[in-house]
Design a protein around this motif. Structure first.
Motif, short mmCIF file in Angstrom:
data_model
loop_
_atom_site.label_atom_id
_atom_site.label_comp_id
_atom_site.label_asym_id
_atom_site.label_seq_id
_atom_site.Cartn_x
_atom_site.Cartn_y
_atom_site.Cartn_z
N TRP A 47 0.83 -1.21 0.00
CA TRP A 47 0.00 0.00 0.00
C TRP A 47 0.86 1.26 0.00
O TRP A 47 1.01 1.94 1.00
N VAL A 52 -2.73 3.86 -2.59
CA VAL A 52 -3.75 4.40 -1.69
C VAL A 52 -4.54 5.51 -2.38
O VAL A 52 -5.77 5.57 -2.31
N GLN A 117 -7.58 -1.27 -6.87
CA GLN A 117 -7.53 -1.00 -5.45
C GLN A 117 -8.85 -0.37 -4.99
O GLN A 117 -9.41 0.48 -5.69
#
Length: 345
Positions: A47, A52, A117
């Motif tokens: 991450w 992110v 994601q």
């Protein structure tokens, strides 16, 4: 003297013969711990700031024709029904500023699905284990209902509100990564996000030791001061519940714990199989807890549902009614250390 040496030699051989039996379990356990820490380190390193930033809500909105869209805010809102409306003392979306256990026991989730994601919300749920802990979220935040695969790189950050970052060392409590994700077969076989999926839209993540570093081994529920009890369900239609989450679309930025409070009503457009409340939370709030018998002064209640889906153009949130199938998911997760699909209930 010869007898003494022989006796000593025999004793040494006996000890050497026993050593593998005494040492083997420790070595196996140490290897397992090392593998667990290595996997946690891999997920935490995965991450990056870029990933992110690219994580988007995995939320579903139902249109007027009854189809679901995997996006937080449809560009062409219709005017469906869906039932319900306001109730006395209703809160349809406000920052939670009263503190209490809800801050520490809820948080944000990152995960990968289909090469993309995503971000959702979740809450710590009570378990009977002495090592691993459990976290409840939406099934669509843990399992790809089309590809029929569990999510990967699943990471939970409790009390995200206190320090809104996914840099684990800078958070209030740290990060916990999943060693297993459990959903119900009713969700896994839905074939897409549809009515069957909405009824079974709950999952339990199994997390091992975690914290601010890759070598931290803190237990989640003891670190955050406890976990929420869960009921199957803990409320009835018309009861007042509190819904929490980290909405990240529209006017919300995903950094603030937001809540709604009001009476549940049946979703008439979904054959009364799911609940709704008046609530304008948006994408990113999926998986956030619905708490019955909630006390504002302590921030404690009992899990009875969660944020699952909405309707285009309608400021309501909808969620599954926890039942014996939800309990089957919790039961399997409570005894597992890997991905699973529960049946029964």
């Amino acid at each position: 003297m010869r007898r003494s040496r022989a006796a000593v030699a025999t004793a040494i051989l006996t000890i050497l013969a026993l050593l593998p039996l005494a040492v083997a379990p420790v070595a196996a356990g140490s290897g397992s711990d090392r593998a667990e820490r290595a996997e946690r380190a891999r997920v935490m390193a995965y991450w990056t700031a870029e990933r992110v930033a690219n994580a988007k809500p995995r939320d579903f909105v139902r249109s007027a024709n009854g189809t679901f869209s995997p996006k937080a805010k449809p560009s062409n809102p219709g005017k469906p029904g869906g039932g319900g409306g306001g109730s006395t003392g209703a809160v349809t979306g406000a920052s939670w500023t009263k503190g209490g256990a809800i801050n520490a026991r809820s948080g944000k989730v990152l995960f990968t699905m289909g090469g993309s994601q995503y971000v959702c919300s979740a809450a710590v749920v009570a378990d009977t284990r002495t090592s691993n802990s459990l976290v409840v979220t939406a099934a669509h935040c843990a399992y790809d209902e089309v590809a029929k695969q569990h999510a990967s790189n699943w990471m939970f950050v409790p009390d995200f509100d206190a320090s809104p970052t996914f840099t684990c060392g800078s958070t209030k409590y740290g990060c916990w990564t999943a060693v297993g994700l459990v959903v119900h077969n009713g969700y896994a076989t839905a074939g897409g996000f549809n009515t069957q999926a909405t009824v079974h839209d709950y999952a339990v993540a199994i997390v091992a030791g975690g914290g601010k570093t890759t070598t931290s081994t803190q237990q989640l529920d003891s670190t955050v001061g406890g976990a929420f009890a869960i009921g199957y369900p803990a409320a009835s239609t018309g009861d007042r519940i509190y819904a929490f989450g980290y909405p990240a679309a529209g006017k919300y930025k995903g950094k603030d714990l937001v809540y709604c409070a009001g009476n549940t009503f049946n979703d008439t457009n979904n054959s009364n199989l799911t609940w709704g409340i008046a609530c304008n939370m948006t994408g990113g709030s999926s998986g956030g807890p619905w708490l019955a018998s909630f006390t504002e002064s302590t921030g404690i209640g009992t899990l009875t549902s969660l944020n699952s889906y909405g309707y285009s153009g309608l400021s309501n949130m909808y969620g599954p009614k926890f039942d014996s199938k939800t309990q089957a998911v919790w039961t399997l997760a409570n005894s597992s250390t890997s991905n699973g699909i529960a049946t029964g209930g």
